[in-house]
Design a protein around this motif. Structure first.
Motif, short mmCIF file in Angstrom:
data_model
loop_
_atom_site.label_atom_id
_atom_site.label_comp_id
_atom_site.label_asym_id
_atom_site.label_seq_id
_atom_site.Cartn_x
_atom_site.Cartn_y
_atom_site.Cartn_z
N GLU A 191 93.43 39.10 37.16
CA GLU A 191 92.50 39.18 38.30
C GLU A 191 92.47 40.55 38.95
OE1 GLU A 191 94.90 36.82 38.07
OE2 GLU A 191 93.88 34.88 38.06
N ASP A 192 93.60 41.24 38.92
CA ASP A 192 93.69 42.55 39.57
C ASP A 192 92.71 43.56 38.99
OD1 ASP A 192 95.68 41.57 41.20
OD2 ASP A 192 97.31 42.45 40.04
N GLU A 193 92.30 43.39 37.74
CA GLU A 193 91.37 44.33 37.13
C GLU A 193 90.00 44.31 37.81
OE1 GLU A 193 91.12 44.32 32.88
OE2 GLU A 193 93.16 43.54 32.74
N TYR A 194 89.66 43.24 38.50
CA TYR A 194 88.37 43.12 39.16
C TYR A 194 88.39 43.65 40.59
CZ TYR A 194 87.08 40.11 35.27
OH TYR A 194 86.82 39.62 34.02
N LEU A 195 89.56 43.72 41.19
CA LEU A 195 89.67 44.12 42.59
C LEU A 195 89.14 45.54 42.80
CD1 LEU A 195 93.17 42.69 43.53
CD2 LEU A 195 90.91 41.64 43.82
N GLY A 196 88.30 45.69 43.79
CA GLY A 196 87.74 47.00 44.13
C GLY A 196 86.45 47.35 43.42
N LEU A 197 86.11 46.60 42.36
CA LEU A 197 84.86 46.86 41.66
C LEU A 197 83.67 46.38 42.50
CD1 LEU A 197 85.69 45.57 38.04
CD2 LEU A 197 85.74 47.94 38.87
N GLU B 48 87.08 25.37 34.34
CA GLU B 48 87.89 26.33 33.60
C GLU B 48 87.09 27.55 33.14
OE1 GLU B 48 90.25 26.03 29.49
OE2 GLU B 48 90.86 24.57 30.99
N ASP B 49 85.79 27.37 32.94
CA ASP B 49 84.95 28.46 32.43
C ASP B 49 84.31 29.29 33.54
OD1 ASP B 49 83.20 26.49 33.35
OD2 ASP B 49 81.73 26.88 31.78
N ARG B 50 84.74 29.10 34.79
CA ARG B 50 84.12 29.82 35.91
C ARG B 50 85.08 30.84 36.51
NH1 ARG B 50 81.77 26.08 40.22
NH2 ARG B 50 83.95 25.59 40.56
N LEU B 51 84.54 32.03 36.76
CA LEU B 51 85.26 33.09 37.46
C LEU B 51 84.63 33.24 38.83
CD1 LEU B 51 87.42 35.36 37.23
CD2 LEU B 51 85.55 36.89 36.59
N GLU C 13 87.22 41.60 46.62
CA GLU C 13 88.49 41.62 47.34
C GLU C 13 89.40 40.48 46.88
OE1 GLU C 13 88.15 41.16 51.56
OE2 GLU C 13 87.62 39.06 51.41
N ARG C 14 88.82 39.52 46.15
CA ARG C 14 89.60 38.40 45.62
C ARG C 14 88.92 37.88 44.37
NH1 ARG C 14 90.19 32.41 47.86
NH2 ARG C 14 91.84 31.72 46.48
N CYS C 15 89.70 37.42 43.42
CA CYS C 15 89.17 36.93 42.16
C CYS C 15 90.06 35.79 41.68
CB CYS C 15 89.17 38.07 41.15
SG CYS C 15 88.70 37.58 39.49
N TRP C 16 89.45 34.67 41.23
CA TRP C 16 90.22 33.56 40.71
C TRP C 16 89.41 32.70 39.77
CZ3 TRP C 16 87.86 33.63 45.34
CH2 TRP C 16 87.17 32.51 45.76
#
Length: 59
Positions: free
Chosen positions: A3-9, A41-44, A54-57
């Protein structure tokens, strides 16, 4: 999934990255938005503040 790879994008960058990684559904949310409790399960999920993630799960 990291998830950290998405933070800040930006939202656009994160959605593009998610599509490249095979996510079938990407849900973009504002902070404090009401969300359903169903787990998919297939949803981001991407929570944006000022246009940046700021958050991703998963789910």
């Amino acid at each position: 999934m990291d998830e950290d790879e998405y933070l800040g994008l930006t939202g656009e960058q994160a959605e593009r990255l998610a599509a490249e990684r095979g996510w079938r559904t990407v849900r973009v949310l504002a902070p404090g938005a009401l969300v359903t409790l169903e787990y998919r399960e297939d949803r981001l999920n991407l929570q944006l503040r000022d246009g940046r993630v700021e958050r991703c799960w998963q789910g």
